[in-house]
Design an enzyme around this catalytic site. Structure first.
Site, PDB file in Angstrom:
ATOM      1  N   ARG A 143      95.368  78.906 111.166  1.00 53.77           N
ATOM      2  CA  ARG A 143      95.271  78.601 112.591  1.00 53.77           C
ATOM      3  C   ARG A 143      94.678  77.205 112.715  1.00 53.77           C
ATOM      4  O   ARG A 143      93.799  76.818 111.933  1.00 53.77           O
ATOM      5  CB  ARG A 143      94.364  79.612 113.319  1.00 53.77           C
ATOM      6  CG  ARG A 143      94.988  80.974 113.542  1.00 53.77           C
ATOM      7  CD  ARG A 143      96.169  80.927 114.539  1.00 53.77           C
ATOM      8  NE  ARG A 143      96.791  82.222 114.747  1.00 53.77           N
ATOM      9  CZ  ARG A 143      97.826  82.702 114.051  1.00 53.77           C
ATOM     10  NH1 ARG A 143      98.379  81.977 113.097  1.00 53.77           N
ATOM     11  NH2 ARG A 143      98.337  83.889 114.338  1.00 53.77           N
TER      12      ARG A 143
ATOM     13  N   GLU B 165      97.990  74.359 120.416  1.00 49.93           N
ATOM     14  CA  GLU B 165      99.467  74.376 120.430  1.00 49.93           C
ATOM     15  C   GLU B 165      99.983  74.601 121.848  1.00 49.93           C
ATOM     16  O   GLU B 165      99.401  75.415 122.568  1.00 49.93           O
ATOM     17  CB  GLU B 165      99.965  75.506 119.519  1.00 49.93           C
ATOM     18  CG  GLU B 165      99.709  75.202 118.064  1.00 49.93           C
ATOM     19  CD  GLU B 165     100.122  76.326 117.117  1.00 49.93           C
ATOM     20  OE1 GLU B 165     100.880  77.227 117.527  1.00 49.93           O
ATOM     21  OE2 GLU B 165      99.669  76.297 115.973  1.00 49.93           O
TER      22      GLU B 165
ATOM     23  N   HIS C 285     104.623  75.362 113.671  1.00 50.67           N
ATOM     24  CA  HIS C 285     104.203  76.759 113.420  1.00 50.67           C
ATOM     25  C   HIS C 285     105.396  77.634 113.012  1.00 50.67           C
ATOM     26  O   HIS C 285     105.750  78.594 113.724  1.00 50.67           O
ATOM     27  CB  HIS C 285     103.510  77.312 114.675  1.00 50.67           C
ATOM     28  CG  HIS C 285     102.556  78.429 114.358  1.00 50.67           C
ATOM     29  ND1 HIS C 285     101.435  78.694 115.092  1.00 50.67           N
ATOM     30  CD2 HIS C 285     102.565  79.372 113.370  1.00 50.67           C
ATOM     31  CE1 HIS C 285     100.798  79.735 114.586  1.00 50.67           C
ATOM     32  NE2 HIS C 285     101.467  80.159 113.525  1.00 50.67           N
TER      33      HIS C 285
END
Ligand code: DGY
Length: 323
Positions: free
Chosen positions: A238, A267, A285
């Site tokens: 993350r 994000e 991602h």
């Protein structure tokens, strides 16, 4: 019929399965990245199939008057306020295991691309600068006998370790708990109890831990300063495990040699100084993005929803996050 909200389009097979027992609504891409949209729509639904980009916060859960289950389309579930869900008797499930190999492959791909400067070399060619073979062009780091330090030695960390070992790397790791001896032996992995010590010894540092209060900004200026100057950093966990401003500064000032990042703190925003950093690979991602894995993730989440809606006992609900 129970009502289920899937916040983004997902593989058709999973939607067909959910439609066999529920009335299903599929959100348009990006609609539910805001709390407001979820709060507005959630009161209608018995089940939520959420994405890691959806803030399933305290407010959202409290607004879910009919909500019985939230299944996250991901192994990580830091986007869900699990404590509140438990208080409200809403079950929460995630999707471990099915994405381990896809993520292991991807991390290895990032390491190869980064250590051999694929991105910068390709750009050089596209810019018309390749005028002939160069003995000193784009010299990278060879992996054999180098040390990879893995922070977070769960399923995905181990999958990456396995692949790195096949490339002749030495494996050291830091984890909440030391692995069982037989797993350490199989991976030829050495446990390092202090993550700073691990950073000092790593030619490559890989982040494979969940985001928790303990791992938030674990990679900060102090840790980056301990890393060797030739070190490479890989993050598929993350974004908020890294202090991005500190990393950008370390990359620009060549305190470390490069980074490959699949995840970002805010994000879809990317820290502007990372966008201009040298030898840095930035990806949207996609570690688990294979057809097979995304279908398997969806089916696991869908099965958890069905089990809850059928009133199954906790031990029969796949991948229930326990209290
Ligand atoms: C997850 O499932 O949590 C990962 O972020 C996939 O890449």
């Amino acid at each position: 019929m129970p009502k289920i909200l899937i916040t983004e389009p997902i593989p058709d097979e999973v939607i067909a399965y959910l439609e066999s027992f529920a009335s299903v609504t599929i959100g348009k891409k990006g609609t539910y990245q805001s709390e407001e949209a979820l709060v507005r729509d959630i009161p209608d639904y018995d089940g939520l199939l959420s994405m890691l980009s959806n803030p399933v916060s305290d407010t959202v859960l409290k607004a879910g008057k009919n909500l019985k289950v939230v299944a996250n389309f991901a192994v990580g579930y830091d986007n869900i306020d699990v404590e509140t869900a438990h208080k409200l008797e809403i079950k929460v499930a995630n999707t471990p295991d099915v994405l381990t190999e896809a993520c292991g492959d991807y991390a290895m791909g990032l390491l190869l691309a980064l250590s051999r400067k694929f991105k910068e070399a390709e750009q050089y060619l596209r810019d018309g600068k390749f005028t002939g073979w160069e003995p000193l062009g784009f010299l990278g780091m060879e992996l054999r006998d180098r040390t990879i330090g893995i922070i977070g030695m769960g399923r995905i960390g181990q999958a990456f370790a396995n692949r790195a070992r096949a490339f002749g790397m030495n494996i050291i790791y830091h984890n909440r708990a030391k692995l069982a001896e037989e797993i350490e032996k199989e991976l030829e992995a050495e446990f390092i109890s202090d993550h700073k010590e691990l950073a000092k010894r790593s030619d490559v540092l890989s982040l494979n831990c969940p985001l928790t209060n303990e791992t938030h900004h674990l990679v900060n200026q102090e840790l980056l300063e301990l890393m060797p100057e030739h070190a490479l950093l890989i993050n598929i966990s993350r974004g908020a495990v890294i202090d991005e401003a500190a990393l950008a500064q370390a990359l620009h000032s060549e305190k470390i040699a490069g980074a490959a990042l699949d995840v970002f703190e805010k994000e879809p925003e990317v820290h502007p100084d990372l966008l201009s950093a040298p030898n840095t690979i930035l990806l949207p991602h996609i570690a688990s993005a294979t057809h097979r894995t995304r279908e398997a993730i969806g089916m696991l989440a869908a099965k958890a929803i069905l089990s809850v809606l059928e009133g199954k006992p906790d031990h029969e609900i796949p991948n229930l996050i326990s209290r």
